[in-house]
Scaffold this motif. Sequence first.
Motif, short mmCIF file in Angstrom:
data_model
loop_
_atom_site.label_atom_id
_atom_site.label_comp_id
_atom_site.label_asym_id
_atom_site.label_seq_id
_atom_site.Cartn_x
_atom_site.Cartn_y
_atom_site.Cartn_z
N GLY A 160 0.86 -1.41 0.03
CA GLY A 160 -0.12 -0.13 0.11
C GLY A 160 0.89 1.33 0.06
O GLY A 160 0.49 2.26 -0.74
N LEU A 161 2.04 1.20 0.70
CA LEU A 161 2.85 2.41 0.89
C LEU A 161 3.51 2.67 -0.47
O LEU A 161 3.65 3.95 -0.99
N LYS A 162 3.67 1.63 -1.48
CA LYS A 162 4.32 1.91 -2.75
C LYS A 162 3.18 2.27 -3.66
O LYS A 162 3.52 3.22 -4.41
N LEU A 163 2.13 1.83 -3.81
CA LEU A 163 0.85 2.34 -4.33
C LEU A 163 0.63 3.49 -4.13
O LEU A 163 0.43 4.46 -5.16
N PHE A 164 0.51 4.06 -2.93
CA PHE A 164 0.35 5.42 -2.64
C PHE A 164 1.20 6.30 -2.99
O PHE A 164 1.01 7.32 -3.61
N ALA A 165 2.68 6.14 -2.97
CA ALA A 165 3.62 6.95 -3.50
C ALA A 165 3.49 7.15 -4.79
O ALA A 165 3.86 8.12 -5.45
N GLU A 166 3.22 6.03 -5.78
CA GLU A 166 2.95 6.19 -7.08
C GLU A 166 1.86 7.11 -7.37
O GLU A 166 1.84 7.85 -8.13
N LEU A 167 0.64 6.90 -6.84
CA LEU A 167 -0.45 7.92 -6.93
C LEU A 167 -0.10 9.18 -6.70
O LEU A 167 -0.43 10.03 -7.40
N ALA A 168 0.59 9.60 -5.46
CA ALA A 168 0.51 10.69 -4.84
C ALA A 168 1.74 11.77 -5.45
O ALA A 168 1.79 13.04 -5.60
N GLY A 169 2.84 10.84 -5.84
CA GLY A 169 3.81 11.56 -6.32
C GLY A 169 4.84 11.95 -5.27
O GLY A 169 5.66 12.80 -5.46
N PHE A 170 4.71 11.47 -4.19
CA PHE A 170 5.78 11.61 -3.03
C PHE A 170 5.76 10.60 -2.01
O PHE A 170 4.80 9.87 -1.88
N ASP A 171 6.86 10.61 -1.21
CA ASP A 171 7.19 9.38 -0.35
C ASP A 171 6.37 9.76 0.83
O ASP A 171 6.64 10.82 1.77
N PRO A 172 5.36 9.12 1.29
CA PRO A 172 4.46 9.47 2.53
C PRO A 172 4.97 9.09 3.77
O PRO A 172 4.49 9.59 4.75
N THR A 173 6.33 8.25 3.68
CA THR A 173 6.98 8.12 5.00
C THR A 173 7.73 8.98 5.38
O THR A 173 8.39 9.28 6.59
N ALA A 174 8.28 10.04 4.65
CA ALA A 174 8.99 11.21 4.73
C ALA A 174 8.51 12.28 5.87
O ALA A 174 7.27 12.43 5.99
N GLU A 175 9.23 13.03 6.75
CA GLU A 175 8.87 13.60 7.87
C GLU A 175 8.08 14.75 7.35
O GLU A 175 7.11 15.50 8.09
N ASP A 176 8.44 15.38 6.17
CA ASP A 176 7.62 16.61 5.51
C ASP A 176 6.69 16.31 4.57
O ASP A 176 6.44 17.22 3.84
N ALA A 177 6.31 14.99 4.44
CA ALA A 177 5.16 14.56 3.66
C ALA A 177 4.06 15.41 4.06
O ALA A 177 3.58 15.40 5.00
N PRO A 178 3.11 15.92 2.94
CA PRO A 178 1.92 16.25 3.38
C PRO A 178 0.84 15.27 4.03
O PRO A 178 0.18 15.66 4.86
N TRP A 179 0.87 14.29 3.60
CA TRP A 179 0.12 13.11 4.22
C TRP A 179 1.22 12.09 4.61
O TRP A 179 1.74 11.55 3.86
N ARG A 180 1.30 12.17 5.98
CA ARG A 180 2.52 11.41 6.58
C ARG A 180 1.78 9.88 7.14
O ARG A 180 1.21 10.15 7.93
N ILE A 181 2.11 9.07 6.58
CA ILE A 181 1.66 7.88 6.86
C ILE A 181 2.81 6.89 7.71
O ILE A 181 3.76 6.76 7.33
N ARG A 182 2.10 6.36 8.79
CA ARG A 182 2.80 5.42 9.63
C ARG A 182 2.23 4.23 9.35
O ARG A 182 0.86 4.13 9.81
N VAL A 183 2.69 3.02 9.15
CA VAL A 183 2.22 1.58 9.34
C VAL A 183 2.68 0.80 10.26
O VAL A 183 3.85 1.01 10.78
N ALA A 184 2.01 -0.06 10.78
CA ALA A 184 2.41 -1.14 11.99
C ALA A 184 1.24 -2.30 11.91
O ALA A 184 0.41 -2.32 11.28
N ARG A 185 2.06 -3.38 11.94
CA ARG A 185 1.40 -4.78 11.95
C ARG A 185 0.75 -4.94 13.17
O ARG A 185 1.75 -4.85 14.29
N GLY A 186 -0.35 -5.25 13.29
CA GLY A 186 -1.11 -5.75 14.56
C GLY A 186 -2.68 -5.71 14.54
O GLY A 186 -3.16 -5.75 13.38
N GLU A 187 -3.29 -5.97 15.72
CA GLU A 187 -4.85 -5.95 15.55
C GLU A 187 -5.33 -4.66 15.39
O GLU A 187 -4.61 -3.72 15.87
#
Length: 484
Positions: A160-187
Amino acid sequence: MSPDADAPLHRPGAPTKPVFLRRLFTPLPPDLTARLAAYPDLLRRAMPLRSGMERQLPRLVRELSQSLTSEREGGPRPGYLSDPRALSAYAWYYLPWNLIRLSRLLPGLDLNLPDNALVCDLGSGPLTFVQALWLSRPDLRRKKLRISCIDRSRRALDLGLKLFAELAGFDPTAEDAPWRIRVARGEYWQGLTDGADLVAMINVANELAGSSRDPLDSRMERVAAQLVESLAPGGRALVVEPGTRLGWRCLLGMREAFIDLDIHLSGPCPHREECVLAGGRTRAWCHFNMSPKGAPKWLTTFSDRANLGKERLSLAYLLARKVQPTLEKQAVRVVSGAFALTDVPGSAVYGCSQSGLVVLVAPDRCPPAPGDLLAVEVPPDAPCDGKSGAPRVTLPGDPAARPSERPQPERNERGRGTAPKTPPTRDAGRSRAPKPGGSGAGPAGPLRAGRPGRKAGSPQSREKAGGPARTSKKPAVRPVRRGK
């Protein structure tokens, strides 16, 4: 709306002029359809497949469909998207169809988030909801958002992170990203964060339904309490489920909890009384069908190859907000497709209102679309519908309206053929539940008798949605699961 003071007395069965408030489902705009048409290129870059695997995809999709729709106890195994074959099948079939469903729904919802808003996406899969939000809500692209995504499958999250980066044109995990996305595995409950402006659960509740021995309603009420506990003042909880009977039952339990916790229901319900379809005379349930028009050719062709083509898309949803409840006067939500009446000309749809179920009759065969919200005065002497027991309200025709302004018959996914000029009757197709991805019959049922008062238990610990179970009086429903 209120009649004019100088208007003559209403004649039973005379047309009542409604006030159109808002449309729920919007067509896919050209820029979005272009992005969906190019989506296979994104998939191939984010998840390269060997030629042999690509040839096997239709069969893998069928196998995944059988697993997700299994009625055997347990259903699909937890974290099934960690299997590369299952994730590939999901990404090429379920993901794009869900992007289309959500992209039709999200523009019509009140999701005006503030800058630096916190969004919690529970059971994210390959970030389906976040991708759809970016695609369908360009007004939110200009805002800074902090997005927390959690799922049992880390492999799906990374895709999902790779697909979103392709759609939005920026790295969503970067600190200065307009939509800053953090992912975690869990319930799912591990993704809840205090002070959330939006908590989203997309196609998750139906999978939770089979994970506990507690009655379904009790389980869903505890999940709803967890969502409310994490919301900031003014925050929203959005739950979207497949348009199946099980999906509606999950939402019904959550709806009762939201009302008991004094949370505002933003949609689809225009009232806070008992659901007009609960305990009805028929097997109908609240869900919305829409045409797959706008789906890219590659997706419809691939779906046919997998023997899982779609003529309609369906979903059920619930949007609640942590504010004082308010009601729109005389609001009626259209909760069915058009059907024919045997004793009057034209076509009709069912409407959900504070006073109960309403039958809206369109003599010109151009009724409001499913999901439309209207302000309609229901005359006290309105004639009674013989099948449902609901009052009938005749809408005035508008012969001057251009054809493009009128609801059009839905075409099948190949664009060939239209719906018959005479809409189906209310009894058509109600003998069984819909096939995966298909549609059920439109809602029907008698006027409600009033909602019994009851208080929900206190919010439970996030670590475990435990607590005493109460006996559900609603009929049992076999689990029918769908992908995210």
